[in-house]
Design an enzyme around this catalytic site. Structure first.
Site, PDB file in Angstrom:
ATOM      1  N   GLU A 273       0.817  -1.218   0.000  1.00  0.00           N
ATOM      2  CA  GLU A 273       0.000   0.000   0.000  1.00  0.00           C
ATOM      3  C   GLU A 273       0.852   1.270   0.000  1.00  0.00           C
ATOM      4  OE1 GLU A 273      -2.032  -1.718   3.479  1.00  0.00           O
ATOM      5  OE2 GLU A 273      -3.888  -1.010   2.604  1.00  0.00           O
TER       6      GLU A 273
ATOM      7  N   ASP B  87     -12.047  -5.154  -2.327  1.00  0.00           N
ATOM      8  CA  ASP B  87     -12.933  -6.329  -2.282  1.00  0.00           C
ATOM      9  C   ASP B  87     -14.267  -5.879  -1.700  1.00  0.00           C
ATOM     10  OD1 ASP B  87     -10.878  -6.498   0.253  1.00  0.00           O
ATOM     11  OD2 ASP B  87     -12.938  -6.891   0.829  1.00  0.00           O
TER      12      ASP B  87
HETATM   13  N1  ADE Z   1      -8.992  -4.417   4.062  1.00  0.00           N
HETATM   14  C1  ADE Z   1      -9.273  -4.687   2.766  1.00  0.00           C
HETATM   15  N2  ADE Z   1     -10.325  -5.520   2.672  1.00  0.00           N
HETATM   16  C2  ADE Z   1     -10.725  -5.773   3.945  1.00  0.00           C
HETATM   17  C3  ADE Z   1     -11.741  -6.573   4.495  1.00  0.00           C
HETATM   18  N3  ADE Z   1     -12.560  -7.287   3.715  1.00  0.00           N
HETATM   19  N4  ADE Z   1     -11.854  -6.622   5.852  1.00  0.00           N
HETATM   20  C4  ADE Z   1     -11.012  -5.916   6.630  1.00  0.00           C
HETATM   21  N5  ADE Z   1     -10.027  -5.147   6.161  1.00  0.00           N
HETATM   22  C5  ADE Z   1      -9.883  -5.074   4.820  1.00  0.00           C
END
Ligand code: ADE
Length: 242
Positions: free
Chosen positions: A7, A209
């Site tokens: 990141e 996601d």
């Molecule tokens: N960072 C990126 N995706 C995430 C997720 N699904 N849950 C927690 N932190 C995250």
């Protein structure tokens, strides 16, 4: 600040000063468009992030902290490839009830930690520019994502010590906190430390996601390729405009 090298790597690469090692962290100093900065990886989770933020403030007397990283989308309209600038953070896994209402930080008597208005606006402007640049740089339809359609949201981000990776948990969070746009694992901790120290804080998260059953593979493919250039573009435009 970012959680992972994926990141923040491109920001750390801009460091040209002597790294400062302390508390299990490495602080990378540099200058960008005439402004001093210190880049640091928080690592993952609220404790790691809080510890990093406290050290960054105390050892480097920073004027502000800006976090860039990825998050899981929660809002129905918050899709992979979009970005969310935080208006406020809340710890979704904080529960000292019945002593205090759920999500309330004991003795601080609040659950939502607002980010700084001025830095939020500057960050928002930088993200708009970064999104434009990413839309140009990335092949259309890369990994099924069209960055030209990427949206920029502003609102509540949740933090907790869990990678949310089932549809059931995503739905539970959305039901409990319907205005939450995204979920990650550090922001609320940094926000709380910044509040304690009177340091302005702003944060942006690229949606990697949907915090559902596909979260793990989606996270991996996006964090590796998109998160670092996104962070670098955002910081480039932020420093340029300061
Ligand atoms: N960072 C990126 N995706 C995430 C997720 N699904 N849950 C927690 N932190 C995250």
């Amino acid at each position: 600040m970012g959680a992972l090298p994926e990141e923040l790597g491109a920001v750390m690469a801009r460091s040209d000063g002597a790294p400062d090692h302390s508390g299990g962290r490495t602080f990378w100093p540099g200058r960008w468009h005439g402004h001093d900065f210190v880049a640091v990886l928080s690592r993952i989770g609220k404790v790691a992030a809080a510890s990093t933020a406290a050290l960054l403030i105390q050892r480097h007397q920073v004027d502000a902290i800006v976090f860039t990283g990825v998050a899981g989308g929660l809002g129905p309209d918050v899709q992979v490839g979009d970005a969310v600038v935080a208006e406020a953070f809340l710890q979704h896994d904080l529960d000292a009830s019945p002593l205090f209402p759920r999500h309330v930080i004991p003795l601080d008597n609040l659950s939502r930690l607002p980010t700084d208005g001025g830095w939020r606006q500057r960050l928002q402007a930088a993200v708009v520019q970064a999104q434009r640049q990413m839309a140009q740089d990335w092949p259309q339809g890369w990994q099924g994502i069209d960055l030209r359609q990427a949206k920029l949201h502003q609102g509540l981000i949740l933090s907790g010590d869990r990678f949310v990776s089932t549809r059931a948990e995503q739905l539970a969070l959305r039901t409990e906190l319907p205005d939450a746009l995204a979920v990650e694992m550090e922001g609320a901790a940094v926000a709380q430390v910044c509040r304690d120290h009177g340091v302005p804080f702003a944060a942006v998260r690229l949606i990697s996601d949907r915090a559902d059953d596909a979260a793990h593979p989606d996270f991996l493919r996006l964090v590796t390729d998109l998160a670092a250039p996104f962070g670098a573009h955002v910081m480039e435009h932020l420093f340029q405009a300061l």
